[in-house]
Motif scaffolding. Structure first.
Motif, PDB file in Angstrom:
ATOM      1  N   VAL A 170       0.861  -1.179   0.000  1.00 30.88           N
ATOM      2  CA  VAL A 170       0.000   0.000   0.000  1.00 30.88           C
ATOM      3  C   VAL A 170       0.902   1.236   0.000  1.00 30.88           C
ATOM      4  CG1 VAL A 170      -1.823   1.259   1.208  1.00 30.88           C
ATOM      5  CG2 VAL A 170      -1.819  -1.247   1.223  1.00 30.88           C
ATOM      6  N   VAL A 171       0.913   1.942  -1.122  1.00 29.24           N
ATOM      7  CA  VAL A 171       1.791   3.101  -1.273  1.00 29.24           C
ATOM      8  C   VAL A 171       1.333   4.245  -0.382  1.00 29.24           C
ATOM      9  CG1 VAL A 171       2.684   4.807  -2.910  1.00 29.24           C
ATOM     10  CG2 VAL A 171       2.308   2.423  -3.634  1.00 29.24           C
ATOM     11  N   ALA A 172       0.033   4.530  -0.372  1.00 32.89           N
ATOM     12  CA  ALA A 172      -0.495   5.640   0.425  1.00 32.89           C
ATOM     13  C   ALA A 172      -2.008   5.586   0.446  1.00 32.89           C
ATOM     14  CB  ALA A 172      -0.032   6.981  -0.131  1.00 32.89           C
ATOM     15  N   ARG A 173      -2.581   6.243   1.458  1.00 32.50           N
ATOM     16  CA  ARG A 173      -4.002   6.566   1.468  1.00 32.50           C
ATOM     17  C   ARG A 173      -4.120   8.069   1.249  1.00 32.50           C
ATOM     18  NH1 ARG A 173      -6.504   5.832   6.393  1.00 32.50           N
ATOM     19  NH2 ARG A 173      -4.519   5.725   7.481  1.00 32.50           N
ATOM     20  N   VAL A 174      -5.067   8.484   0.429  1.00 33.52           N
ATOM     21  CA  VAL A 174      -5.187   9.881   0.039  1.00 33.52           C
ATOM     22  C   VAL A 174      -6.573  10.395   0.428  1.00 33.52           C
ATOM     23  CG1 VAL A 174      -5.110  11.533  -1.873  1.00 33.52           C
ATOM     24  CG2 VAL A 174      -3.630   9.507  -1.899  1.00 33.52           C
ATOM     25  N   THR A 175      -6.633  11.551   1.074  1.00 36.01           N
ATOM     26  CA  THR A 175      -7.914  12.129   1.462  1.00 36.01           C
ATOM     27  C   THR A 175      -7.856  13.649   1.388  1.00 36.01           C
ATOM     28  OG1 THR A 175      -9.546  12.342   3.245  1.00 36.01           O
ATOM     29  CG2 THR A 175      -7.254  12.109   3.900  1.00 36.01           C
ATOM     30  N   GLU A 176      -8.991  14.268   1.063  1.00 33.12           N
ATOM     31  CA  GLU A 176      -9.074  15.724   1.051  1.00 33.12           C
ATOM     32  C   GLU A 176      -9.325  16.276   2.449  1.00 33.12           C
ATOM     33  OE1 GLU A 176     -12.118  16.697  -1.739  1.00 33.12           O
ATOM     34  OE2 GLU A 176     -10.819  16.383  -3.490  1.00 33.12           O
ATOM     35  N   ARG A 177      -9.613  15.424   3.400  1.00 29.01           N
ATOM     36  CA  ARG A 177      -9.913  15.869   4.760  1.00 29.01           C
ATOM     37  C   ARG A 177      -8.637  16.236   5.510  1.00 29.01           C
ATOM     38  NH1 ARG A 177     -14.097  11.088   6.632  1.00 29.01           N
ATOM     39  NH2 ARG A 177     -15.912  11.762   5.406  1.00 29.01           N
ATOM     40  N   THR A 189      -3.081  13.848   3.774  1.00 27.17           N
ATOM     41  CA  THR A 189      -4.294  14.610   4.058  1.00 27.17           C
ATOM     42  C   THR A 189      -4.300  15.912   3.266  1.00 27.17           C
ATOM     43  OG1 THR A 189      -3.238  15.672   5.966  1.00 27.17           O
ATOM     44  CG2 THR A 189      -4.428  13.625   6.369  1.00 27.17           C
ATOM     45  N   ARG A 190      -5.486  16.501   3.166  1.00 28.00           N
ATOM     46  CA  ARG A 190      -5.682  17.737   2.390  1.00 28.00           C
ATOM     47  C   ARG A 190      -5.079  17.591   0.990  1.00 28.00           C
ATOM     48  NH1 ARG A 190      -4.336  20.129   7.611  1.00 28.00           N
ATOM     49  NH2 ARG A 190      -6.178  21.145   8.503  1.00 28.00           N
ATOM     50  N   THR A 191      -5.274  16.436   0.415  1.00 26.57           N
ATOM     51  CA  THR A 191      -4.683  16.104  -0.885  1.00 26.57           C
ATOM     52  C   THR A 191      -5.779  15.616  -1.824  1.00 26.57           C
ATOM     53  OG1 THR A 191      -2.598  15.487   0.196  1.00 26.57           O
ATOM     54  CG2 THR A 191      -2.958  14.686  -2.052  1.00 26.57           C
ATOM     55  N   THR A 192      -5.739  16.088  -3.076  1.00 23.12           N
ATOM     56  CA  THR A 192      -6.774  15.773  -4.056  1.00 23.12           C
ATOM     57  C   THR A 192      -6.196  14.946  -5.195  1.00 23.12           C
ATOM     58  OG1 THR A 192      -7.893  17.875  -3.573  1.00 23.12           O
ATOM     59  CG2 THR A 192      -8.497  16.761  -5.640  1.00 23.12           C
ATOM     60  N   VAL A 193      -6.890  13.894  -5.587  1.00 19.24           N
ATOM     61  CA  VAL A 193      -6.496  13.116  -6.765  1.00 19.24           C
ATOM     62  C   VAL A 193      -6.921  13.887  -8.002  1.00 19.24           C
ATOM     63  CG1 VAL A 193      -6.868  10.985  -8.055  1.00 19.24           C
ATOM     64  CG2 VAL A 193      -6.654  10.909  -5.565  1.00 19.24           C
ATOM     65  N   THR A 194      -5.971  14.163  -8.887  1.00 20.34           N
ATOM     66  CA  THR A 194      -6.263  14.946 -10.098  1.00 20.34           C
ATOM     67  C   THR A 194      -6.227  14.118 -11.371  1.00 20.34           C
ATOM     68  OG1 THR A 194      -3.938  15.582 -10.320  1.00 20.34           O
ATOM     69  CG2 THR A 194      -5.381  17.049  -9.044  1.00 20.34           C
ATOM     70  N   THR A 233      -1.812  10.835  -9.836  1.00 19.86           N
ATOM     71  CA  THR A 233      -1.323  12.197  -9.649  1.00 19.86           C
ATOM     72  C   THR A 233      -2.200  12.898  -8.622  1.00 19.86           C
ATOM     73  OG1 THR A 233      -0.525  12.305 -11.930  1.00 19.86           O
ATOM     74  CG2 THR A 233      -0.791  14.389 -10.771  1.00 19.86           C
ATOM     75  N   VAL A 234      -1.551  13.526  -7.648  1.00 20.22           N
ATOM     76  CA  VAL A 234      -2.279  14.208  -6.576  1.00 20.22           C
ATOM     77  C   VAL A 234      -1.786  15.643  -6.456  1.00 20.22           C
ATOM     78  CG1 VAL A 234      -2.648  12.052  -5.305  1.00 20.22           C
ATOM     79  CG2 VAL A 234      -0.637  13.459  -4.793  1.00 20.22           C
ATOM     80  N   ARG A 235      -2.675  16.491  -5.945  1.00 20.87           N
ATOM     81  CA  ARG A 235      -2.325  17.886  -5.680  1.00 20.87           C
ATOM     82  C   ARG A 235      -2.457  18.152  -4.191  1.00 20.87           C
ATOM     83  NH1 ARG A 235      -5.853  20.222  -8.589  1.00 20.87           N
ATOM     84  NH2 ARG A 235      -7.352  20.676  -6.919  1.00 20.87           N
ATOM     85  N   HIS A 236      -1.361  18.635  -3.599  1.00 20.24           N
ATOM     86  CA  HIS A 236      -1.355  18.932  -2.172  1.00 20.24           C
ATOM     87  C   HIS A 236      -1.974  20.302  -1.907  1.00 20.24           C
ATOM     88  CE1 HIS A 236       1.223  15.434  -1.436  1.00 20.24           C
ATOM     89  NE2 HIS A 236       1.895  15.807  -2.507  1.00 20.24           N
ATOM     90  N   ARG A 237      -2.201  20.584  -0.646  1.00 19.39           N
ATOM     91  CA  ARG A 237      -2.867  21.834  -0.282  1.00 19.39           C
ATOM     92  C   ARG A 237      -2.075  23.054  -0.707  1.00 19.39           C
ATOM     93  NH1 ARG A 237      -4.317  23.620   5.954  1.00 19.39           N
ATOM     94  NH2 ARG A 237      -5.890  25.216   5.456  1.00 19.39           N
ATOM     95  N   ASP A 238      -0.739  22.954  -0.717  1.00 19.57           N
ATOM     96  CA  ASP A 238       0.091  24.094  -1.084  1.00 19.57           C
ATOM     97  C   ASP A 238       0.263  24.244  -2.594  1.00 19.57           C
ATOM     98  OD1 ASP A 238       1.729  21.987  -1.662  1.00 19.57           O
ATOM     99  OD2 ASP A 238       3.280  22.470  -0.186  1.00 19.57           O
ATOM    100  N   GLY A 239      -0.420  23.408  -3.372  1.00 17.14           N
ATOM    101  CA  GLY A 239      -0.359  23.511  -4.822  1.00 17.14           C
ATOM    102  C   GLY A 239       0.614  22.559  -5.484  1.00 17.14           C
ATOM    103  N   ARG A 240       1.477  21.916  -4.722  1.00 14.71           N
ATOM    104  CA  ARG A 240       2.431  20.970  -5.301  1.00 14.71           C
ATOM    105  C   ARG A 240       1.694  19.760  -5.859  1.00 14.71           C
ATOM    106  NH1 ARG A 240       5.052  18.267  -1.992  1.00 14.71           N
ATOM    107  NH2 ARG A 240       3.849  18.823  -0.116  1.00 14.71           N
ATOM    108  N   THR A 241       2.221  19.210  -6.936  1.00 13.39           N
ATOM    109  CA  THR A 241       1.660  17.979  -7.503  1.00 13.39           C
ATOM    110  C   THR A 241       2.695  16.865  -7.430  1.00 13.39           C
ATOM    111  OG1 THR A 241       2.356  18.560  -9.747  1.00 13.39           O
ATOM    112  CG2 THR A 241       0.138  19.233  -9.059  1.00 13.39           C
TER     113      THR A 241
END
Length: 289
Positions: A95-102, A120-125, A137-145
């Motif tokens: 399991v590489v990671a769990r991803v959530t926008e919360r 956390t606070r990460t969006t799948v794009t 591909t995910v986008r973090h809260r600070d805008g990094r992908t």
């Protein structure tokens, strides 16, 4: 299918822990004819499917015969996502990671050591790859992908109660839980209809569901004797503030939360403030303030 009509004193729908607890409690209290209906061939409910490290099939390919990959990303941070991670590990999948926008539910120091990395606070794009998944591909809260290399992605969701029968029977639902709206005596807004167990709230233990079922016996036998309970309004997310219970401007209860309380997680309040609530008063509001 042959249709049969017969008369019973109490009909219990569902032979899980809550349903069996209700039937046993009613029978023990003197109700003569209690009948339990179950759609599966064997009674027992959800616990029958939990004799393994994860939730559901003991191997991800068990249900459909599809072979999963070797590296997985799980989208979601609900309880089922943690169970999904356990099931994948049992099958030998990393399991590489769990991803959530919360936001984080717990400080990093309190997170389970065996859990997969939680973003956390990460969006799948985007899902990347040609012919087969190669990354998420995910986008973090600070805008990094970032692209997480993987060959499997598992989408999990919030808990949804098994409320189809209630909806078809026009039993009013609670907009927060999406299960039947009910009071402290487990009465729904449909006369003669009671509800208990995981139909009402986020996933609890079998022992809790069975206890709720047994607690139904008294109000079912004396539906007019149980005291009417006021409507309770809950906030969608509780943060690390004080929890306050009010009715008509009166404070009934106050408690400081030591950790956030989030949707999909059970949260229990003591019952000592219920005696101060007016059954004929306004809505009881639970807020974080």
């Amino acid at each position: 299918m042959t249709r049969r009509e017969r008369t019973v004193d109490v009909l219990v729908v569902g032979a899980g822990p809550a349903g069996l607890g209700a039937a046993a409690g009613l029978a023990a209290s003197g109700v003569r004819h209690v009948e339990v209906l179950e759609r599966e061939q064997t009674a027992g409910g959800i616990p029958r499917h939990c004799h393994h490290a994860g939730f559901g099939s003991s191997r991800p390919s068990g249900a459909s015969g599809v072979i999963v990959g070797t590296r997985a990303v799980i989208v979601g941070d609900e309880p089922v996502s943690i169970a999904a991670a356990a099931t994948l590990r049992t099958a030998g999948v990393e399991v590489v990671a769990r991803v959530t926008e919360r936001p984080p539910a717990l400080p990093a120091s309190l997170a389970p050591r065996h859990a997969a990395p939680l973003l956390t606070r990460t969006t799948v794009t985007a899902l990347t790859g040609r012919g087969r998944l190669a990354g998420v591909t995910v986008r973090h809260r600070d805008g990094r992908t970032t692209t997480l290399p993987c060959d499997t992605v598992v989408f999990t969701g919030d808990w949804i109660p098994d409320h189809e029968l209630a909806r078809r029977g026009d039993v009013p639902l609670d907009p927060g839980t999406r299960g039947p709206a009910y009071d402290a005596a487990y009465r729904t807004h449909a006369p003669g209809v009671f509800a208990a167990g995981n139909l009402l709230h986020a996933v609890e233990s079998a022992g809790t569901a069975a206890a709720e079922g047994r607690a139904l016996a008294a109000p079912v036998r004396r539906p007019d004797g149980a005291q009417k309970s006021p409507t309770v309004e809950l906030p969608p997310v509780l943060t690390d503030h004080e929890l306050v219970v009010r009715q008509d401007g009166r404070e009934l209860y106050r408690r400081r939360l030591l950790r956030p309380v989030r949707p999909g997680r059970p949260f229990h309040l003591p019952a000592d403030w219920l005696g101060r609530a007016d059954p004929h008063g306004g809505t009881v509001c639970v807020s974080a303030g």
